[in-house]
Write an enzyme that holds these catalytic residues in place. Structure first.
Site, mmCIF file in Angstrom:
data_model
loop_
_atom_site.group_PDB
_atom_site.id
_atom_site.type_symbol
_atom_site.label_atom_id
_atom_site.label_comp_id
_atom_site.label_asym_id
_atom_site.label_seq_id
_atom_site.Cartn_x
_atom_site.Cartn_y
_atom_site.Cartn_z
ATOM 1 N N GLU A 1 6.216 4.727 7.115
ATOM 2 C CA GLU A 1 5.751 5.817 6.257
ATOM 3 C C GLU A 1 6.575 7.085 6.482
ATOM 4 O OE1 GLU A 1 1.127 4.440 5.627
ATOM 5 O OE2 GLU A 1 1.602 5.776 7.296
ATOM 6 N N THR B 1 0.873 -1.183 0.000
ATOM 7 C CA THR B 1 0.000 0.000 0.000
ATOM 8 C C THR B 1 0.907 1.228 0.000
ATOM 9 O OG1 THR B 1 -0.240 -0.215 2.414
ATOM 10 C CG2 THR B 1 -2.018 -1.089 1.044
ATOM 11 N N THR C 1 1.062 -4.044 12.889
ATOM 12 C CA THR C 1 0.259 -3.939 11.681
ATOM 13 C C THR C 1 0.993 -4.385 10.461
ATOM 14 O OG1 THR C 1 -0.802 -2.084 12.625
ATOM 15 C CG2 THR C 1 -1.103 -2.377 10.301
ATOM 16 N N ASN D 1 -0.397 10.416 5.688
ATOM 17 C CA ASN D 1 -1.615 10.032 6.395
ATOM 18 C C ASN D 1 -2.689 11.108 6.392
ATOM 19 O OD1 ASN D 1 -1.311 7.228 7.720
ATOM 20 N ND2 ASN D 1 0.696 8.194 7.962
ATOM 21 N N LYS E 1 3.933 -7.026 3.825
ATOM 22 C CA LYS E 1 3.754 -5.611 3.543
ATOM 23 C C LYS E 1 3.481 -4.927 4.867
ATOM 24 C CE LYS E 1 0.534 -3.345 3.301
ATOM 25 N NZ LYS E 1 -0.082 -2.376 4.293
ATOM 26 N N SER F 1 -7.677 9.794 -0.108
ATOM 27 C CA SER F 1 -7.807 10.420 -1.427
ATOM 28 C C SER F 1 -6.630 10.061 -2.339
ATOM 29 C CB SER F 1 -7.899 11.924 -1.290
ATOM 30 O OG SER F 1 -6.777 12.437 -0.600
#
Length: 407
Positions: A276, A153, A190, A402, A179, A407
């Site tokens: 991230e 992702t 996670t 984040n 992932k 979107s």
């Protein structure tokens, strides 16, 4: 143990395929399929979040109750979480469709999803994706590699690893892919992780080996303090290596568990380092603790400290933040006995001794903290136990990613 090239298709009998189903992403593959013609023993560990995605509930039931497992269908982009009975029905429809095409029982098909919470899966695209993947199944390393790309992702790169060991004169392989980049926190952290092996081992010992190993691997990483709704780690063993079945905790079990630990540790560190927006893997070691639990609590507290993570991003040897994070962890220790070191490929420096700063070079410390992988080692001088946790730095890009994820 020898590390080899490959991932989920490295072990004998495992195939993979991937496709662009257009579930959310318009410019890349977003579905993967793992398959073994030989029935597999299946083990799994799952999120401890009370809010569990439909695929988690589905897989928990399959792992606990089904006679065997043959396949895993994975989609990226939509998590199928907080989707009610409709979401559960979609798991069943996915499994039924894959089972029909693969000519296997529907209760031998596991499913996994990752992505945005609260959206329903576009089932026609999911089914079309499965239909497209089945004819493309291949045991080539490249097929496994493409599958690892398809499940990403916000990950910036694929994550896979494979190793070989010898058990009773037979070569046994363990390979995996995962992932994970955001919404990562211990419990079980996670991620989606899929590990395959051709080892012959009982279901009970397979589950025990995995359950024990996640405590020191996936449960020791954190990116942002958020425990996901979709955490899933599946371990499939088809027995095609031909080794004598591991049915007790003997030397073969020890070797298998050691190799599994290497695979899971490697994948866990890859996820932590690819947090991230991250620019660095941040490793925290607590040594000479009175017991393992104390060391775990202290190391986790440091890697989850936003102030410490920000200091790592700024290449700032702000050791006070580390000692502070240890102090509020809940673990009891004497701060006036702590020694702290920073190390990386650029060198090692001792920052504090017995809780007091040394006359170290800030310039040298900054150089060490400028590497893409940084380690902080805290010696608390209380015993012989140790633990290691992994995280990453906290950057501006984490907020950007984040802020507009949907979107």
């Amino acid at each position: 143990m020898k590390q080899i090239s490959g991932g989920v298709t490295a072990a004998k009998g495992f195939c993979a395929a991937s496709t662009a189903a257009g579930i959310k992403y318009k410019d890349r593959k977003d579905m993967a399929l793992i398959f073994s013609k030989t029935p597999c023993k299946a083990a799994g560990t799952f999120t401890t979040n009370i809010v569990k995605a439909a695929p988690v509930k589905w897989d928990q039931k399959i792992v606990a109750e089904s006679a065997c497992a043959h396949a895993v269908v994975v989609n990226a982009g939509i998590a199928n979480a907080c989707t009610g009975q409709e979401g559960m029905d979609y798991c069943s429809q996915t499994a039924d469709h894959a089972a029909e095409l693969l000519k296997i029982p529907a209760d031998s098909v596991l499913v996994a999803s990752t992505g945005v919470i609260g959206m329903q899966l576009p089932m026609e695209r999911i089914k079309d994706g499965v239909s497209a993947m089945v004819p493309e199944l291949s045991d080539a390393n490249e097929a496994g590699h493409q599958a690892s790309l398809a499940i990403m992702t916000t990950d910036t790169h694929e994550k896979e690893v494979a190793v070989e060991i010898e058990l009773g004169g037979k070569t046994v392989t363990i390979g995996g892919m995962c992932k994970g980049s955001g919404m990562i926190h211990p419990n079980m952290c996670t991620m989606l992780s899929f590990v395959t092996t051709d080892a012959a081992i009982t279901k009970e010992l397979l589950q025990e080996a995995l359950s024990e190993d996640v405590k020191d691997t996936y449960n020791m990483i954190s990116v942002d303090g958020d425990t996901s709704t979709n955490d899933t780690c599946l371990l499939l063993a088809n027995g095609e290596a031909g080794n004598a079945e591991i049915s007790e905790k003997n030397e073969d079990y020890r070797k298998f568990a050691e190799a599994l630990n290497f695979v899971n540790t490697t994948l866990a560190k890859q996820m932590a380092g690819d947090g991230e927006g991250a620019t660095a893997l941040f490793e925290v070691k607590v040594i000479h603790a009175k017991d393992k639990e104390q060391a775990k609590v202290l190391s986790k507290s440091v890697i989850t400290s936003n102030l410490t993570k920000a200091a790592i991003y700024g290449h700032d040897a702000n050791w006070g933040r580390i000692l502070c994070a240890m102090g509020y962890s809940g673990a009891v220790f004497d701060p006036e006995k702590v020694d702290l070191y920073f190390s990386s490929k650029n060198g090692e420096i001792k920052i504090i001794e017995n809780g007091v700063a040394l006359d170290y070079s800030e310039e040298e410390a900054t150089k060490i903290l400028s590497a893409e992988a940084v380690t902080a080692t805290a010696d608390i001088k209380m015993g012989d136990a140790s633990a290691t946790a992994w995280g990453c730095d906290l950057t501006y890009d984490y907020v950007k990613i984040n802020a507009d994820y949907r979107s």
